[in-house]
Write a protein that holds these residues in place. Structure first.
Motif: not given
Length: 379
Positions: A110-116, A131-147
């Protein structure tokens, strides 16, 4: 008897003593170094999380201490591997590049980096190493470009939130998403630019989805009705996609929908009477569309509703006297339609109503039930 008492006394003493013995350090030095290096690549700036409540979690990270006890870090109790990292709303200001020590934490689930604030960093393809990730949150952290398409190789993902204003997903990436992320239950792509993604390909998403947020994705074309009928879908947000067209399907009695938000799309046609089958729904916003015809009387079955908006459509005729059944209703928007006749008197029985909007419509208020403004003031 004394021997038995002595035995239990010794046993109790061992338990007490063991409770004061120092716990072994679980976190390996490699993981501690990786986390501390990751911490040191950022400055702490409160306004990096200005839209989210938070605090600087990494301030508790100290060299020489067990990283499994650090704020935001979760370890496996047997192996000591770092399996969870929650640094959401942690005031982080800086970049995440391909060489980030974050990618040395291979056991993350589980990795949550939201709101940075990651200063318009692009999402690294190295996220595919988790490869073991079940939960990923990168929301609203000023990321840019093509996923990067590599992101969608994480086949164990149950929850994915990439909601950001400057991210985009192309058709190739979206194809990888639906082909590989078959375990997804929560997919949130709020404000992600998907203008090159065909709406017809949405039907390939996992039918096990529970929550789907496609707000303001700039998609174009006819929206497939199959999405509405996903058997486990409880929360569906498609709002602010004005170039999407479509109509509402017939809903099953088994539908678990609790939230339906189609605000400012371009849906047309009439509301099906089967709308009354959505007996679990609490929030429904159909405003700013092109719906026509009369509102079905089956609306009276939606007794869990707290929010209902039908504003800015082309509904006509008398609004059905169904509001008396909607006792939990707190917000009601009916403005800018072509309703006629008298306002249903049952509206005055909605003791929990906090907001009522029926401006610019042809309703007539019944004076015999007292001053309309007096009722609205009381509401």
């Amino acid at each position: 008897m004394r021997a038995l008492f002595f035995f239990f006394f010794i046993l109790h003493l061992q338990v007490v003593c063991s409770s004061f013995s120092p716990s072994p350090i679980l976190c390996s030095s490699e993981q501690s170094v990786a986390l501390l290096h990751f911490k040191n690549t950022f400055s702490l700036y409160k306004h990096s999380s200005q839209f989210c409540n938070g605090y600087p979690k990494t301030e508790s990270w100290k060299k020489g201490s067990d990283c499994c006890l650090w704020d935001g870090v979760t370890c496996d109790s047997f192996t000591g591997h770092v399996i969870g990292l929650d640094l959401s709303s942690s005031w982080l200001l800086g970049y995440i590049d391909d060489d980030s020590s974050l990618f040395l934490l291979h056991h993350l689930q589980k990795l949550n980096l939201a709101c940075n604030n990651f200063l318009k960093s692009q999402i690294s393809p190295n996220f595919s190493k988790f490869t073991n990730l079940t939960h990923l949150n990168l929301s609203y952290s000023s990321l840019d470009g093509l996923v990067p398409a590599e992101m969608f190789l994480l086949s164990d993902l149950i929850s994915l939130d990439l909601s950001n204003y400057d991210l985009s997903i192309d058709q190739h990436g979206f194809n990888k998403l639906w082909q590989n992320l078959t375990e997804l239950r929560y997919l949130h792509l709020n404000n992600v630019n998907m203008s090159t993604v065909s709406t017809t390909s949405l039907v390939n998403l996992s039918s096990s989805l529970i929550s789907l947020n496609l707000r303001n994705n700039q998609m174009q074309g006819k929206f497939p009705n199959e999405i509405f009928l996903f058997p486990f879908l409880q929360r569906f947000i498609l709002s602010a996609n004005e170039h999407i067209t479509g109509n509402l399907p017939g809903f099953n009695k088994s539908s678990p929908l609790k939230e339906l938000d189609l605000f400012n799309c371009n849906f047309q046609g009439s509301l099906p009477s089967s709308l009354g089958n959505l007996t679990e729904i609490t929030f429904m916003d159909l405003s700013w569309n092109g719906f026509t015809s009369q509102v079905p009387t089956s609306l009276s079955k939606l007794v869990q509703l707290t929010w209902l908006s039908l504003a800015h459509n082309n509904f006509f005729g008398k609004f059905p006297d169904v509001l008396g059944n909607l006792s939990k209703l707190e917000t009601l928007h009916l403005s800018v339609n072509n309703f006629s006749g008298q306002l249903p008197t049952s509206i005055f029985n909605l003791n929990g109503l906090l907001y009522l909007d029926f401006l610019i419509i042809n309703f007539k208020a019944e004076y015999r039930h007292g001053c309309l403004l007096c009722h609205l003031w009381r509401v």
